[in-house]
Write a protein that holds these residues in place. Structure first.
Motif, mmCIF file in Angstrom:
data_model
loop_
_atom_site.group_PDB
_atom_site.id
_atom_site.type_symbol
_atom_site.label_atom_id
_atom_site.label_comp_id
_atom_site.label_asym_id
_atom_site.label_seq_id
_atom_site.Cartn_x
_atom_site.Cartn_y
_atom_site.Cartn_z
ATOM 1 N N THR A 1 0.834 -1.215 0.000
ATOM 2 C CA THR A 1 0.000 0.000 0.000
ATOM 3 C C THR A 1 0.862 1.255 0.000
ATOM 4 O O THR A 1 0.456 2.306 -0.542
ATOM 5 N N LEU A 2 2.049 1.198 0.611
ATOM 6 C CA LEU A 2 2.958 2.356 0.622
ATOM 7 C C LEU A 2 3.320 2.782 -0.792
ATOM 8 O O LEU A 2 3.485 3.992 -1.068
ATOM 9 N N GLY B 1 -6.520 5.893 5.225
ATOM 10 C CA GLY B 1 -7.125 5.114 4.157
ATOM 11 C C GLY B 1 -6.870 3.625 4.336
ATOM 12 O O GLY B 1 -5.862 3.227 4.926
ATOM 13 N N PRO B 2 -7.748 2.768 3.820
ATOM 14 C CA PRO B 2 -7.589 1.315 4.005
ATOM 15 C C PRO B 2 -6.394 0.779 3.234
ATOM 16 O O PRO B 2 -6.009 1.305 2.188
ATOM 17 N N THR B 3 -5.822 -0.267 3.756
ATOM 18 C CA THR B 3 -4.737 -0.951 3.045
ATOM 19 C C THR B 3 -5.331 -1.774 1.910
ATOM 20 O O THR B 3 -6.552 -1.955 1.815
ATOM 21 N N LEU B 4 -4.490 -2.318 1.046
ATOM 22 C CA LEU B 4 -4.986 -3.099 -0.090
ATOM 23 C C LEU B 4 -5.790 -4.333 0.368
ATOM 24 O O LEU B 4 -6.905 -4.538 -0.110
ATOM 25 N N PRO B 5 -5.288 -5.161 1.276
ATOM 26 C CA PRO B 5 -6.096 -6.319 1.688
ATOM 27 C C PRO B 5 -7.200 -5.964 2.669
ATOM 28 O O PRO B 5 -8.103 -6.782 2.912
ATOM 29 N N SER B 6 -7.121 -4.783 3.280
ATOM 30 C CA SER B 6 -8.148 -4.324 4.219
ATOM 31 C C SER B 6 -8.421 -5.394 5.291
ATOM 32 O O SER B 6 -7.495 -5.980 5.847
#
Length: 417
Positions: free
Chosen positions: A82-83, A95-100
């Motif tokens: 996500t970074l 904000g949410p990370t990719l795998p959330s």
């Protein structure tokens, strides 16, 4: 069904539902990413991974350590990726990370598979990845990290307790089944072998000579066998297994232990359907035994009826031992709405108070096994009422509903021996 199976099914559903949620979340945020194509590539890889491995979390056998490590790698890798995918402003804004929330499924897999210790390690790795991605100790990030850590460790601990309880229950069921089978075998031995050995001992002592030696040996074997079927209890008078009793048996010294033969063998019930109890108990009627029955059939499953007849036979044997040949006995059959009640009454001298408990403690199992044990296996009960000088009354109760399952279990036990 194992207590773990619902947890594995729940985990499978969680991973599928959170994947759908994560795909929708990434789709809605697509235009805000700094590198949207990288986000799409990660979600495509994650979807392919789920499609190939979703069955891995349906059972503990399929969910291997290697799979859990790889699944956790997808979660941690997506969080750190996500970074490079999201903008700095969105990351700092929470904000949410990719795998959330899909990442929590990987941690829960460790909790269900390995308990709270595995869960603690996996959740710590996910927590570290989230803190690195956020780049600061933000309140919402710490809140989410602690929530995942506590939930996974708690679920892991519950799983360990459930497994321990399941093993304890399985062991208890094994012990109960073994105990019931042992009691059944002990009843058969008591009704045949022990009585024959007691008769040989008594007759040998009466005849003398070589027969007396044979009787002594039979007495030793009777004591050893009685100790075995009693479950390791010390034989009477504190002797050791295999040793001759210090006080010879006398007629009437125990309830139905030294009879040369039963009063009458309980008639066998054939088949597995309903059986009229009256037909099995009627042969016991003779001079000195009055049999009273209702005018209609009294039906029980064949196995339960046979066991009830054997218990009545044992009760009549006790009458002959304690009340003598001149005593009179009455058998009364009553057909209650939910149970069959058989009462065996005599006009003998009665049983001294505490005699039944003393006999059972000493390893004499006539009442404990031949009567009470049989009724207990059928889900029923046996009650004694005895007044000195006024005789003894034995009330045998067999429930009609419980007797069916008990008799089927008894037949299965006999078939397996």
């Amino acid at each position: 069904m194992s207590v773990e199976l619902p947890l594995w099914r729940a985990l499978t559903g969680y991973r599928i539902l959170t994947l759908v949620y994560t795909l929708c979340l990434v789709g809605l945020s697509y235009r805000y990413y700094a590198h949207p194509l990288v986000a799409v590539a990660y979600m495509a890889a994650l979807t392919l991974w789920m499609a190939l491995t979703w069955r891995r979390t349906t059972s503990p056998e399929r969910c291997t350590r290697q799979f859990l490590v790889a699944d956790l790698g997808f979660a941690v890798g997506g969080i750190l990726l996500t970074l490079a995918v999201d903008t700095h402003a969105r990351i700092m804004g929470g904000g949410p990370t990719l795998p959330s929330i899909w990442a929590a499924g990987a941690v829960l897999g460790f909790a269900i598979k390995g308990g709270w210790r595995w869960a603690a390690v996996a959740s710590t790795l996910v927590a570290a990845a989230n803190l690195i991605e956020r780049q600061e100790l933000a309140r919402d990030t710490i809140h989410n990290v602690v929530l995942v850590w506590v939930a996974s460790v708690g679920i892991g601990y519950v799983v360990e307790v459930a497994r321990s309880s399941e093993r304890t229950l399985a062991r208890a069921l094994q012990i109960e089944a073994a105990t019931r089978e042992r009691e059944r075998l002990a009843r058969d031995i008591h009704d045949s072998v022990l009585q024959v050995l007691a008769m040989v001992q008594r007759r040998g002592a009466a005849i003398g000579g070589e027969a007396a030696e044979l009787g002594r040996m039979a007495g030793e074997q009777e004591v050893a066998l009685r100790t075995l079927v009693a479950g390791g209890l010390l034989p009477p008078h504190g002797g050791l297994p295999g040793a001759a009793p210090t006080v010879p048996h006398q007629a009437g010294d125990d309830l139905r232990e030294d009879l040369p033969a039963p009063v009458a063998a309980a008639p066998a019930a054939s088949g597995t359907g309903p059986c009229d109890v009256r037909a099995l108990l009627a042969p016991f009627a003779r001079a000195g035994v009055t049999f009273s029955e209702p005018g209609a059939p009294v039906e029980l499953p064949a196995g339960a009826a046979a066991e009830l007849a054997a218990a009545v036979s044992a009760a009549l044997d006790n009458v002959r031992v304690h009340a003598g040949d001149g005593a009179h006995a009455w058998i009364l059959v009553e057909d209650e709405p939910d149970a069959v009640l058989v009462t065996v009454r005599d006009d003998g001298p009665g049983i001294p108070e505490g005699r039944l408990a003393d006999a059972e403690r000493e390893g004499r199992l006539g009442v404990a096994l031949s009567i009470r044990g049989r009724l207990r296996d059928l889900g029923g009960s046996a009650q004694w009422v005895s007044v000195p000088g006024q005789g003894t009354e034995v009330e045998l109760t067999v429930p009609k509903k419980g007797a069916s399952g008990a008799s089927e279990g008894g037949r299965r036990g006999k078939a397996g021996t």
